[in-house]
Scaffold this active site. Structure first.
Site, short mmCIF file in Angstrom:
data_model
loop_
_atom_site.label_atom_id
_atom_site.label_comp_id
_atom_site.label_asym_id
_atom_site.label_seq_id
_atom_site.Cartn_x
_atom_site.Cartn_y
_atom_site.Cartn_z
CD GLU A 273 -2.78 -1.04 0.55
OE1 GLU A 273 -1.73 -1.62 0.20
OE2 GLU A 273 -3.79 -0.99 -0.20
CE LYS B 192 1.34 -6.41 -2.55
NZ LYS B 192 -0.03 -6.44 -2.99
#
Lengths: 337, 337, 337, 337
Positions: free
Chosen positions: C197, C190
């Site tokens: 991102e 993550k």
């Protein structure tokens, strides 16, 4: 003063010699007995010790123990020394420890009433001659007590001109040593010093690389069908003499520096630098500098890029590059070589 | 409509086919006669031409000539076409020209009353099936006149959901083609598109590389005495399954994208990407994007880094790295491998 | 199954609702009693709890407790829960913890025979509708036991096309959840997801900024005597329609993505983005990603630059810039504004 | 020798003075008559001229005309001079022209049998005292003919130690001037010099910024709910004395340099640099360096980042940052301040 130098490799031995020349007594210790013997023969230390305990025994209290050991060995060395020390003794870590370890160690040693000082030391193999720039962290009184040591190791004002307007009595910085703050402050400043060093080195290296490739327009063959050809070859027809250009910039230019002096000397020794492979190592301080920038939330585009360039020189981007080629193949049918 | 397709390699032929399917007439030309013959056999073009003059002759006026030739050949091709054209004819450059060349060409052709349109085309080998995203620059009336061509080449709204709140009659963008502005605007937008493409690709590549090395703590051997050892090996004990992770992110994550779809497919075909060497090519648009950013005085840290990573993958930093090693040797006596 | 959801803010409540819809029982708890009451009214949870102890009491063993609390509160929450738990109970941290904390916590909880699972969750405010992409770390049997929970929260294969060649029975990744490895592996993946991102977002932002300034040549006034004037103003005369261009790229282009969809929607809502100040926050994962890259010794030029751009947006480079101006004044007499 | 100095602002006047002191004759010209008068009064030039034609008339052939005018005015000035020149006259461009303009101009002037020499000049406001580092491009014989001029303007060997092993007769580089190659080579080397300058300056600036923020752990208030809090505030409790630290590094450290000397002096004058706003200008050379790197296909991560940091200091990333905030709002509901 009396001082125990623990770790008398090239760097520690040179520092010991500078202290000796100024009349201090230096007890030297190394793991390998033959190293100790050799340093005694060379006159680099006043006397040799056969064990850490022996170092401690040969010094009068409060003892000063200067550690010049690899960062990874500092905790072990302290643990072995501790049983032999007395209240008020002083440990100086002159190596390249992480400042966060300094903070931890100082707190632990305080319980035993042992003082801890961190001293970032710059100067490399030139220190014996040039002196050592020292960045110091620790308690005020302890650092003050060690002043005669620091002063002798430092370069002194020397031939470098005084900063205009600087009051003569402003402090030791212009002699090349400074008490930077509490525990860890010395290694923090040294860490950032090395971070800057990476950035400055990379600036020269990238610029010289652009000069090195200034003749790319002469190469009329396409190296690779997938690669963009040189857009205006007529503008890239220069065979630059890098040894002479790096010499040139040493005088009168804005970018003159000691690192440039060394670069000019390297080119003097080998004009094509063919004795180097192009794989560049990095040590902890460059990495820690970036981590500190991130913790502080301040940008460090240049210093990070300098660090990553070293990682990349060791081929650590290879897998990333394969991912790029894989994508290019998928969307464009491009076959990379 | 009728259209001459000059350049019927894979990309040009696929575009011709999409036009044919929609009922347009396409005269195809390639330098190599056998290519023309093959495209006729494949049914990719309505008819083949034996020369540029022949293409022109087979079309009714005002003629539409769509160039799908390498950027370096566009000027030559136009020069050869020009004597055969009539006032009002339209040249479309559908390749990857620099937008500054568009501005120049349009001004030159205007003297001959020939219209010029630049059309940046994205879609790669998938375009036949997916349609081509077209970024168009030129005169309003001319672009409007060509609308039936662009519409057919474009993907159309398709299965991609409409942007909430967007009026249905707002224009062609949601069909995948857009008149972006005057001459050069199309290739300008395509240029930046490719610049972004480099950045997005590099973001995935760097992230996947960090996952790839997440097991570095398992390697207890020091690779290199000069290199900083892994600081906390216990935190880097993961053998990550990259094929499955790239698949995972395709659904529900913030970073789902078509490039990620392609990455997952690449891993499916070869889980270690061992079919790629790690040398990545770059084409002109990525370079021009950075030059535009510099001319505009706007920062482009990420897009530049993505471009430089490709240069570095081709070993273009080698001399810079030697300079670094040379300095390190001079000040620290460090011998690089 | 039964599950206690600790932390029922927007994200936790949405997840609870997805579980409820699939027939699971969810006991919800929040520090503020009114929040609990509201969630019960909304039908987002099966029942509310008045304390952590109460949550535990309402569940049958082995209990599943899913934590959706700020990363800084996880250790406290676990400490408060621990006295009420029994051997075999399972704690899932679904928030944004650092994976190194997962490793530590799992080891501590193992002494109490409590199982710990880390679950990085992507999906934001869209998760209720789109499902949550889940990256999971922990013991094989425990993760397997929780499978019905993960499956319901996940998006499922949905309308996103299957990766060609992928065997149907290869695992859960194509449903949007994956057991990535031992403790911490979920949050590690993550973390890198968020690092990517940042990079992808920055790539779009920089590219759109270059388009935004494509009309800089229209401004003939020198903004600043010290600043380089635009070199060829005739090349920067474009007023780009960013809302339409971001819409355009959604179909057929190489850079289509969910983030681009959201960008197009933002421009739809406010074509100049004047509702934003230009100060961009960052959360821990972006920072940790860079630290991991540094620990691994792999370059992350793009991801770092993306992070630093955010620091810079908050003016954290101001002092560095003053240093630059000070040097420029010293060597060149340049007075910066 | 005789020389016409066209442009006698601060820089040109100082250079004239250095030439005068060495016995050369300097005819000075500026657009504003009062400037010429003042330079005559100051004794900075041998005589003043009232027009470009007048400069030419006052010199014997072959004439030497040294241009110290803004890069944007060089072409105009040459055009005005040309009608008055004779075959064999020499034009030296001592300003900051782009080397590509040198190549073009030299070719044009060659048709008129006028010689052109490009001379990149570093030294800033310190040049009168320190001498000017000169990087020269042009024809061998012409550059040789001008040697007495260059030698006088140059710093000479001075107090800077000779590079060990360098033969005494190796050339002029160690006096601070060098014939670097054919037309444009001088400005090319100067361009890269300035590119390096940006990088070195940024390295110091970023490092000092990290030291400046080393007390961030003392600030216990969250500045912004969206921003990651300082992870380990206990490690960031240092109030660093930047004036003293920059002074410290001047002696014995690896990063001593002239730019560091200037930094120390700036801090001496204003310890907080509060007299600067944090907006940093950039001139053409930094930009051209990056364009050259891109044309050559060599990475320049550090030099580019240094340039972009300046763009960012002038708020040119604002729109990019708004795009980031817009995306964050869309996927996460994050409201930026």
């Amino acid at each position: 003063m009396e001082l125990g130098m623990i770790g008398i490799g090239r760097m520690g031995a040179n520092m010991a010699q500078r202290l000796l020349r100024a009349g201090h007594k230096v007890v030297g210790y190394a793991r390998t007995a033959s190293t100790v013997e050799q340093r005694v023969k060379e006159g680099a230390i006043s006397s040799g010790a056969t064990s850490l305990e022996d170092v401690v025994k040969q010094l009068s209290t409060p003892r000063i123990l200067w550690l010049m050991v690899p960062a990874a060995s500092v905790d072990d060395t302290i643990a072995q020394l501790l049983p032999h020390l007395s209240e008020g003794d002083i440990l100086v870590d002159g190596g390249n420890s992480n400042y966060q370890d300094d903070i931890r160690r100082a707190a632990e040693l305080e319980k035993h009433k042992i003082h801890y000082v961190d001293c970032g030391t710059s100067g490399g193999v030139w220190g014996l001659e040039r002196g050592y720039c020292q960045m110091i962290g620790g308690e005020d009184e302890v650092v003050k007590y060690l002043d005669p040591i620091f002063k002798v190791l430092a370069p002194g004002v020397g031939e470098i001109s005084r900063t205009p307007g600087r009051p003569a009595n402003k402090g030791t910085a212009e002699e090349g040593y400074l008490h930077c703050g509490p525990h860890g402050a010395g290694h923090f400043v040294k860490m950032v010093h090395n971070g800057i060093e990476y950035g400055v080195m990379a600036a020269y290296a990238e610029g010289l690389n652009i000069l090195y490739h200034a003749n790319i327009g002469k190469n009329t063959h396409m190296v690779d069908a997938e690669t963009a050809p040189v857009q205006s070859p007529e503008h890239y027809q220069y065979d630059m003499d890098l040894p002479e250009i790096s010499e040139l910039w040493r005088r009168g230019s804005v970018i003159s520096s000691w690192l440039l002096d060394l670069t000019a000397q390297s080119f003097q020794e080998n004009p094509t630098l063919s004795n180097f492979s192009g794989r560049v190592a990095d040590s902890g301080e460059g990495r820690w500098t970036i981590k500190a920038a991130i913790d502080e939330g301040v940008p460090a585009h240049v210093l990070s890029a300098a660090l990553y360039d070293r990682f990349e020189s060791r081929n650590q981007a290879e897998f990333a590059n394969k991912v790029l080629s894989a994508m290019r193949f998928q969307f464009g049918g491009h076959h990379e070589r």
